[in-house]
Design a protein around this motif. Sequence first.
Motif, PDB file in Angstrom:
ATOM      1  N   SER A 150       0.855  -1.193   0.000  1.00 48.13           N
ATOM      2  CA  SER A 150       0.000   0.000   0.000  1.00 48.13           C
ATOM      3  C   SER A 150       0.887   1.237   0.000  1.00 48.13           C
ATOM      4  O   SER A 150       1.488   1.573   1.004  1.00 48.13           O
ATOM      5  CB  SER A 150      -0.925   0.015   1.217  1.00 48.13           C
ATOM      6  OG  SER A 150      -0.175   0.080   2.399  1.00 48.13           O
ATOM      7  N   GLN A 164      -0.074   7.349   0.239  1.00 50.31           N
ATOM      8  CA  GLN A 164      -0.616   8.452  -0.531  1.00 50.31           C
ATOM      9  C   GLN A 164      -1.721   9.105   0.283  1.00 50.31           C
ATOM     10  O   GLN A 164      -2.494   8.419   0.942  1.00 50.31           O
ATOM     11  CB  GLN A 164      -1.192   7.961  -1.859  1.00 50.31           C
ATOM     12  CG  GLN A 164      -0.164   7.347  -2.761  1.00 50.31           C
ATOM     13  CD  GLN A 164      -0.813   6.801  -4.023  1.00 50.31           C
ATOM     14  OE1 GLN A 164      -2.024   6.795  -4.166  1.00 50.31           O
ATOM     15  NE2 GLN A 164       0.010   6.335  -4.934  1.00 50.31           N
ATOM     16  N   ILE A 182      -5.248  10.713   1.178  1.00 47.38           N
ATOM     17  CA  ILE A 182      -6.599  10.477   0.681  1.00 47.38           C
ATOM     18  C   ILE A 182      -7.080  11.738  -0.023  1.00 47.38           C
ATOM     19  O   ILE A 182      -6.939  12.848   0.495  1.00 47.38           O
ATOM     20  CB  ILE A 182      -7.547  10.130   1.843  1.00 47.38           C
ATOM     21  CG1 ILE A 182      -7.125   8.813   2.479  1.00 47.38           C
ATOM     22  CG2 ILE A 182      -8.993  10.052   1.389  1.00 47.38           C
ATOM     23  CD1 ILE A 182      -7.935   8.425   3.680  1.00 47.38           C
ATOM     24  N   GLN A 183      -7.628  11.557  -1.195  1.00 43.36           N
ATOM     25  CA  GLN A 183      -8.136  12.684  -1.964  1.00 43.36           C
ATOM     26  C   GLN A 183      -9.414  13.220  -1.314  1.00 43.36           C
ATOM     27  O   GLN A 183     -10.140  12.494  -0.637  1.00 43.36           O
ATOM     28  CB  GLN A 183      -8.420  12.253  -3.402  1.00 43.36           C
ATOM     29  CG  GLN A 183      -7.203  11.695  -4.124  1.00 43.36           C
ATOM     30  CD  GLN A 183      -6.071  12.712  -4.206  1.00 43.36           C
ATOM     31  OE1 GLN A 183      -6.295  13.881  -4.488  1.00 43.36           O
ATOM     32  NE2 GLN A 183      -4.849  12.272  -3.955  1.00 43.36           N
ATOM     33  N   ASP A 184      -9.691  14.486  -1.529  1.00 43.20           N
ATOM     34  CA  ASP A 184     -10.863  15.127  -0.922  1.00 43.20           C
ATOM     35  C   ASP A 184     -12.160  14.381  -1.244  1.00 43.20           C
ATOM     36  O   ASP A 184     -13.007  14.197  -0.374  1.00 43.20           O
ATOM     37  CB  ASP A 184     -10.984  16.582  -1.371  1.00 43.20           C
ATOM     38  CG  ASP A 184      -9.927  17.467  -0.742  1.00 43.20           C
ATOM     39  OD1 ASP A 184      -9.303  17.037   0.256  1.00 43.20           O
ATOM     40  OD2 ASP A 184      -9.741  18.591  -1.233  1.00 43.20           O
ATOM     41  N   ASP A 185     -12.314  13.964  -2.497  1.00 46.18           N
ATOM     42  CA  ASP A 185     -13.559  13.284  -2.870  1.00 46.18           C
ATOM     43  C   ASP A 185     -13.679  11.923  -2.180  1.00 46.18           C
ATOM     44  O   ASP A 185     -14.778  11.483  -1.846  1.00 46.18           O
ATOM     45  CB  ASP A 185     -13.684  13.143  -4.386  1.00 46.18           C
ATOM     46  CG  ASP A 185     -12.545  12.362  -5.011  1.00 46.18           C
ATOM     47  OD1 ASP A 185     -11.414  12.424  -4.487  1.00 46.18           O
ATOM     48  OD2 ASP A 185     -12.776  11.689  -6.027  1.00 46.18           O
ATOM     49  N   GLN A 186     -12.545  11.262  -1.927  1.00 44.17           N
ATOM     50  CA  GLN A 186     -12.581   9.994  -1.200  1.00 44.17           C
ATOM     51  C   GLN A 186     -12.928  10.241   0.272  1.00 44.17           C
ATOM     52  O   GLN A 186     -13.734   9.524   0.849  1.00 44.17           O
ATOM     53  CB  GLN A 186     -11.228   9.286  -1.279  1.00 44.17           C
ATOM     54  CG  GLN A 186     -10.874   8.791  -2.660  1.00 44.17           C
ATOM     55  CD  GLN A 186      -9.459   8.259  -2.700  1.00 44.17           C
ATOM     56  OE1 GLN A 186      -8.541   8.890  -2.203  1.00 44.17           O
ATOM     57  NE2 GLN A 186      -9.292   7.088  -3.293  1.00 44.17           N
ATOM     58  N   ALA A 187     -12.315  11.233   0.862  1.00 46.85           N
ATOM     59  CA  ALA A 187     -12.541  11.531   2.276  1.00 46.85           C
ATOM     60  C   ALA A 187     -13.968  12.012   2.519  1.00 46.85           C
ATOM     61  O   ALA A 187     -14.558  11.711   3.559  1.00 46.85           O
ATOM     62  CB  ALA A 187     -11.547  12.582   2.750  1.00 46.85           C
ATOM     63  N   SER A 188     -14.537  12.733   1.575  1.00 40.34           N
ATOM     64  CA  SER A 188     -15.873  13.295   1.783  1.00 40.34           C
ATOM     65  C   SER A 188     -16.938  12.209   1.925  1.00 40.34           C
ATOM     66  O   SER A 188     -17.954  12.421   2.580  1.00 40.34           O
ATOM     67  CB  SER A 188     -16.244  14.252   0.650  1.00 40.34           C
ATOM     68  OG  SER A 188     -16.358  13.556  -0.568  1.00 40.34           O
ATOM     69  N   CYS A 189     -16.710  11.041   1.362  1.00 43.57           N
ATOM     70  CA  CYS A 189     -17.714   9.975   1.493  1.00 43.57           C
ATOM     71  C   CYS A 189     -17.765   9.436   2.924  1.00 43.57           C
ATOM     72  O   CYS A 189     -18.758   8.854   3.330  1.00 43.57           O
ATOM     73  CB  CYS A 189     -17.467   8.854   0.489  1.00 43.57           C
ATOM     74  SG  CYS A 189     -16.059   7.812   0.845  1.00 43.57           S
ATOM     75  N   PHE A 190     -16.705   9.629   3.715  1.00 44.95           N
ATOM     76  CA  PHE A 190     -16.691   9.170   5.100  1.00 44.95           C
ATOM     77  C   PHE A 190     -17.233  10.220   6.067  1.00 44.95           C
ATOM     78  O   PHE A 190     -17.547   9.908   7.211  1.00 44.95           O
ATOM     79  CB  PHE A 190     -15.269   8.805   5.538  1.00 44.95           C
ATOM     80  CG  PHE A 190     -14.682   7.665   4.764  1.00 44.95           C
ATOM     81  CD1 PHE A 190     -15.182   6.383   4.905  1.00 44.95           C
ATOM     82  CD2 PHE A 190     -13.638   7.877   3.892  1.00 44.95           C
ATOM     83  CE1 PHE A 190     -14.637   5.326   4.197  1.00 44.95           C
ATOM     84  CE2 PHE A 190     -13.085   6.826   3.179  1.00 44.95           C
ATOM     85  CZ  PHE A 190     -13.589   5.545   3.327  1.00 44.95           C
TER      86      PHE A 190
END
Length: 78
Positions: free
Chosen positions: A54, A57, A59-67
């Motif tokens: 792994s 890297q 976490i991108q904003d769009d990935q983090a926003s889902c949490f």
Amino acid sequence: MRIDIWSDIVCPFCYVGKRNLEQALAEFEHRDEVEVVWHSFELDPSATEHPAGSPRQPIQDDQASCFLPEILLLLKPV
């Protein structure tokens, strides 16, 4: 009364539980009679700073926003 708690400092759920306990004790009439003893606990003793396979890297904003909704729901009582 003695409360023994085993907690991992990197566990977000342990933090939420800690804050909920603190709030409950603050409202408890006999809080001066409660002794809280903390013990360290390592959720994964084999964990490394950079797990194999792994890449580190951010976490991108769009990935983090889902949490975000779930995190806010968990922190609401805190």
